[in-house]
Motif scaffolding. Structure first.
Motif, PDB file in Angstrom:
ATOM      1  N   ARG A  11       0.821  -1.207   0.000  1.00 47.77           N
ATOM      2  CA  ARG A  11       0.000   0.000   0.000  1.00 47.77           C
ATOM      3  C   ARG A  11       0.857   1.260   0.000  1.00 47.77           C
ATOM      4  O   ARG A  11       0.563   2.225  -0.720  1.00 47.77           O
ATOM      5  CB  ARG A  11      -0.940  -0.012   1.214  1.00 47.77           C
TER       6      ARG A  11
ATOM      7  N   LYS B  44       0.927   4.014  -2.986  1.00 48.55           N
ATOM      8  CA  LYS B  44       0.655   5.428  -2.670  1.00 48.55           C
ATOM      9  C   LYS B  44       1.746   6.329  -3.219  1.00 48.55           C
ATOM     10  O   LYS B  44       1.471   7.366  -3.846  1.00 48.55           O
ATOM     11  CB  LYS B  44       0.579   5.619  -1.139  1.00 48.55           C
TER      12      LYS B  44
ATOM     13  N   ALA C 185      -5.515   3.630  -2.218  1.00 49.61           N
ATOM     14  CA  ALA C 185      -4.447   2.629  -2.079  1.00 49.61           C
ATOM     15  C   ALA C 185      -4.552   1.891  -0.750  1.00 49.61           C
ATOM     16  O   ALA C 185      -4.072   0.758  -0.613  1.00 49.61           O
ATOM     17  CB  ALA C 185      -3.071   3.289  -2.207  1.00 49.61           C
ATOM     18  N   ASN C 186      -5.195   2.506   0.241  1.00 45.91           N
ATOM     19  CA  ASN C 186      -5.369   1.860   1.539  1.00 45.91           C
ATOM     20  C   ASN C 186      -6.356   0.691   1.491  1.00 45.91           C
ATOM     21  O   ASN C 186      -6.476  -0.067   2.454  1.00 45.91           O
ATOM     22  CB  ASN C 186      -5.844   2.868   2.589  1.00 45.91           C
TER      23      ASN C 186
ATOM     24  N   ILE D   2      -6.261  -1.476  -1.128  1.00 45.54           N
ATOM     25  CA  ILE D   2      -5.650  -2.524  -1.954  1.00 45.54           C
ATOM     26  C   ILE D   2      -5.269  -3.709  -1.072  1.00 45.54           C
ATOM     27  O   ILE D   2      -4.681  -3.541   0.000  1.00 45.54           O
ATOM     28  CB  ILE D   2      -4.402  -1.969  -2.679  1.00 45.54           C
TER      29      ILE D   2
ATOM     30  N   ASN E 288      -8.504  -3.642  -6.699  1.00 45.90           N
ATOM     31  CA  ASN E 288      -8.050  -3.894  -5.328  1.00 45.90           C
ATOM     32  C   ASN E 288      -7.531  -5.320  -5.131  1.00 45.90           C
ATOM     33  O   ASN E 288      -7.052  -5.663  -4.050  1.00 45.90           O
ATOM     34  CB  ASN E 288      -9.182  -3.634  -4.327  1.00 45.90           C
TER      35      ASN E 288
END
Length: 850
Positions: free
Chosen positions: A468, A472, A488-489, A491, A565
């Motif tokens: 992540r 990011k 991205a958090n 994923i 994701n």
């Protein structure tokens, strides 16, 4: 605007912390967790900012922090423990190299490679070849082998990879400051020690840098010095960079410059190991020196040099082997050929099969012709190599082509998660001393389910957080929206079956095979109760358009709705990303087009960390897979097209995931632990770890290749190389007299010549005309096996013994071929030359058949 000049202020290391400097200049710390932990404790933020580089940390640390640590009793105690372990490691005497089988290596093995990968902070590697070279050196150190390594030091390393918003790979050139690396310039009389290499019409100079790898040394040549012109300073600019002329110059510097470097250092190896063909010119330089210094003829010098040379080929396709056109060879080696006393065409033939005189000059063929010891890097690759290079031994049955195999391995401690190291220390005992003991590793069955799963899940949680952060950072760099960066958090999910695919992106590795059925894949990724997720990483060579297109395809899939994701591509693959992945994924995916993967080592790194493999039965996995330690993709299609094989393999991949792998992973009878999966994890650890490691590999090289090479070299080098001169003269006579040899008559002595009862023997006799050839210099054999399509399969050899002579150069030979199993069989009689100093059965490529 004022013109500012820049300068550095470096901290002074307090005396109490001085051991840090000594440890930082030996890459032993890269495979010792306590040492890495020590440097991280020095300054965690700086550790990450310097890409885990202790040398750079000591240059950038704040003076106040160093002064604080110099009085910190906890840190000093930790430092003492690490330094004591370091000193104990270096001074140990009861080692394989001193008291074990490796003690026969009295003078160094010199190991040449175009790249060495030890750690992400030393970017002198591109991929698997370099990682293998680094792991080979680490195990040579652990085993305390008499060993020295030679390579080039690249100012720009390989490249940093950046992926843009369209998924296109961009190669960002590095500009390394060598004073930020754990290397020291080799000096003599307070001056840099220079190596001289003649290239074209001028001398090119290289300085030497020394890298300490535990107990062994690696010397790196660097032409970026004022003594050279601007063109020659670029020779060591970039790994695998430039055009074909630059590749030629790099390989001259590696092979010839490497031999010259050992000479100026005063190192006298007994064995020279060429890791791939890039360094094959070393064989020519060693011959040239023997001609000049010992006054030997070329062919006598060849016997001496080749006896000590070991060559490892890594490439199962002709296009992957370096070759140079005839005129380029004449340009660079025309005067060299004259210096060693060979007509140019004869010289050129040492890089050709000698089937077609217009072939380019192949570095692999040169290495094969100048080495008496050659190997592929897995059992299958050995077979492929014997077939691929059979024309170098014209007329010899392909299974007798003298290329053996030593299957690759990994340096286990480098790739082992510290959490698993603690587990093994607790439940197995002294696993490092028993690394290659297969029975010892049965103890993994004693690790409790919950403990094993908990260790794995902690690593997986860390991997998800790491990925992540990397995603990011990439999204910020390419200017994506705040929403995209926050997304991205979301994923990946540490509770989901996680599959990794990371390696060099070459087309034969089929990085996009997974995406052949998007609908089917979408269902797998988004199943409400049993989803799966994939992590991809890898670089393509900057000139490999096919490989770059594959990366773009994977990246675009990873950003599609419904995939975004559950599939992620992590840019700038290096050893740090590799460690994070192999230590934490549940399953490692490998789907090359068989048999184009010579060995592959990435999949070997997951089992010591509890991971499983899902792979085509190519390279090492063909030897390791036992039905209980992972899964095998597809069946080999011998006569089908590549497209058909792709279809078979993608179908197999999906079926295995849907019907076996995913159900097994999510089967938790107690509601907590996947008990059947845990059993596979243990079997993966038990079956792979003690076999597919570089300790086993280096021992195998030592006992099967290095020791015989060293012994042969000693015999040839003594008494002013008399044995080599004699052998060379004998070969000349045999080649001249061989056309006289013929097999006049072959007879079967059994009453019933067509039907031999099981348990009896086929009695064979042959009249062989040897002419002027001494019978002690030939071997007469029955070559026999199961009859098949006019030939034989699974052939075996039975020696025939001399049983009489006619006095006119004709001899009678007899022998008994055992009839051990029923069936249709065939045989032929053949004559081969033999001599006590031949190291290969087919060294002369002479063979006469009945």
């Amino acid at each position: 605007m004022p013109n500012f000049q820049t300068y550095n202020i470096v901290p002074t290391l307090p005396a109490a912390l001085e051991p840090l400097r000594e440890v930082s200049f030996n890459v032993w710390w890269t495979w010792e967790p306590s040492a890495r932990r020590l440097f991280r404790h020095l300054d965690p933020e700086l550790w990450n900012r310097t890409n885990h580089n202790p040398i750079r940390m000591l240059q950038l640390s704040r003076q106040a922090r160093l002064e604080e640590l110099a009085t910190d009793k906890t840190f000093l105690r930790e430092l003492k423990q690490v330094y004591d372990a370091f000193q104990k490691y270096l001074t140990r005497k009861d080692t394989y190299g001193k008291t074990g089988a490796g003690a026969v290596i009295q003078k160094p093995v010199a190991y040449f490679s175009a790249e060495f990968g030890f750690h992400e902070s030393i970017p002198n590697y591109s991929g698997g070849l370099g990682i293998l070279s680094g792991d080979h050196c680490k195990s040579a150190s652990d085993l305390d082998l008499n060993f020295v390594a030679i390579g080039l030091l690249y100012r720009h390393g390989y490249f940093r990879q950046e992926i843009d918003k369209d998924g296109i790979q961009h190669a960002v050139s590095l500009n390394q400051n060598f004073h930020h690396l754990p290397i020291r310039e080799v000096r003599r009389d307070d001056r840099a020690l220079l190596v001289t290499v003649r290239i074209l019409d001028r001398d090119v100079y290289a300085r030497l840098w020394e890298l300490q790898v535990g107990r062994v040394k690696l010397y790196l040549l660097d032409t970026d010095i004022p003594e050279n012109n601007a063109e020659d300073r670029l020779i060591t600019a970039e790994l695998y960079g430039g055009d074909l002329e630059m590749r030629m110059r790099q390989e001259i510097m590696l092979g010839i410059g490497g031999v010259n470097a050992l000479s100026v250092l005063g190192v006298e190896p007994e064995v020279f190991h060429m890791n791939e063909g890039h360094s094959a010119f070393l064989g020519l330089e060693r011959i040239r020196r023997l001609v000049a210094e010992k006054k030997l003829g070329f062919y006598a010098a060849l016997q001496v040099a080749a006896s000590a040379n070991v060559f490892t080929t890594h490439t199962p396709v002709p296009a992957g082997n370096d070759s140079f056109p005839r005129e380029m060879m004449r340009k660079y080696f025309g005067s060299f050929a004259a210096e060693i006393g060979l007509p140019f065409d004869e010289f050129l033939s040492f890089g050709q099969t000698r089937v077609n005189a217009t072939d380019p000059f192949s570095m692999t063929i040169l290495a094969l012709r100048l080495s008496r010891h050659s190997n592929g890097v897995s059992k299958l690759h050995g077979e492929v190599s014997r077939g691929l290079w059979k024309d170098v031994w014209t007329g010899v049955p392909s299974h007798e082509v003298p290329i053996t195999h030593v299957t690759n391995g990994i340096h286990t401690k480098t790739w082992l998660a510290p959490e698993f190291l603690v587990l093994y220390d607790k439940y197995l005992g002294d696993w490092e001393e028993n690394l290659t003991n297969e029975d010892f590793w049965r103890r993994v069955m004693d690790i409790p389910d919950a403990i094993l799963w908990d260790a794995h899940q902690k690593l997986k949680l860390r991997l998800v957080a790491f990925v992540r952060e990397r995603v990011k950072a990439q999204r910020e760099r390419i200017g994506e929206s705040p929403e995209s960066i926050r997304a991205a958090n979301r994923i990946l999910d540490p509770e989901i079956l996680t599959i990794g695919f990371a390696r060099r992106f070459a087309t034969y590795k089929r990085g996009a095979l997974l995406f052949t059925d998007k609908d089917r894949l979408h269902k797998l990724l988004n199943d409400s109760t049993r989803p799966v997720q994939f992590i991809f990483a890898g670089k393509a060579h900057p000139r490999d358009e096919g490989g770059k297109a594959l990366i773009q395809e994977v990246y675009k899939f990873s950003r599609e709705s419904g995939f975004d994701n559950r599939i992620v591509f992590v840019e700038d693959y290096d050893t740090y990303i590799a460690r994070r992945l192999v230590q934490a994924v549940d399953l490692w995916l490998n789907n090359p087009l068989r048999p184009l993967e010579a060995s592959g080592t990435s999949g070997m790194k997951t089992p010591p960390n509890g991971g499983l493999n899902l792979s085509v039965l190519d390279g090492w996995w063909g030897e390791s897979y036992n039905g209980n330690n992972g899964w095998a993709i597809g069946a080999e299609i011998r006569d089908g097209t590549i497209e058909f094989q792709n279809g078979v393999d993608s179908s197999s991949l999906y079926q295995l995931l849907e019907n076996q792998i995913i159900p097994l992973y999510y089967a938790k009878p107690d509601g907590k632990l996947p008990l059947a999966w845990l059993q596979l994890m243990r079997e993966s650890i038990r079956s792979v770890t003690p076999v597919f490691n570089t300790h086993r590999m280096v021992k195998e090289y030592t006992e099967r290749l290095y020791a015989p090479a060293a012994q042969a070299y000693r015999e040839f080098a003594q008494n002013d190389c008399a044995a080599a001169s004699d052998l060379s003269q004998w070969k000349t006579r045999i080649r001249k007299d061989w056309p006289q040899i013929r097999i006049d008559q072959v007879e079967i002595g059994n009453k019933d010549r067509q039907n031999i009862p099981v348990g009896e023997s086929l009695e064979v006799s042959a009249r062989v005309h040897l002419g002027g050839v001494d019978p002690q210099h030939v071997r007469v054999e029955a070559y026999h096996g199961e009859a098949e399509d006019g030939g034989i399969k699974n052939p075996a050899i039975t020696m025939l013994n001399e049983a009489g002579q006619n006095g006119d150069g004709t001899y009678l030979y007899r022998g008994s071929v055992p009839a051990s199993e029923s069936g249709a069989y065939g045989f032929s009689i053949r004559v081969l030359p033999t001599h006590p100093h031949l190291q290969q059965d087919h060294e002369l490529r002479l063979i006469t058949w009945s």
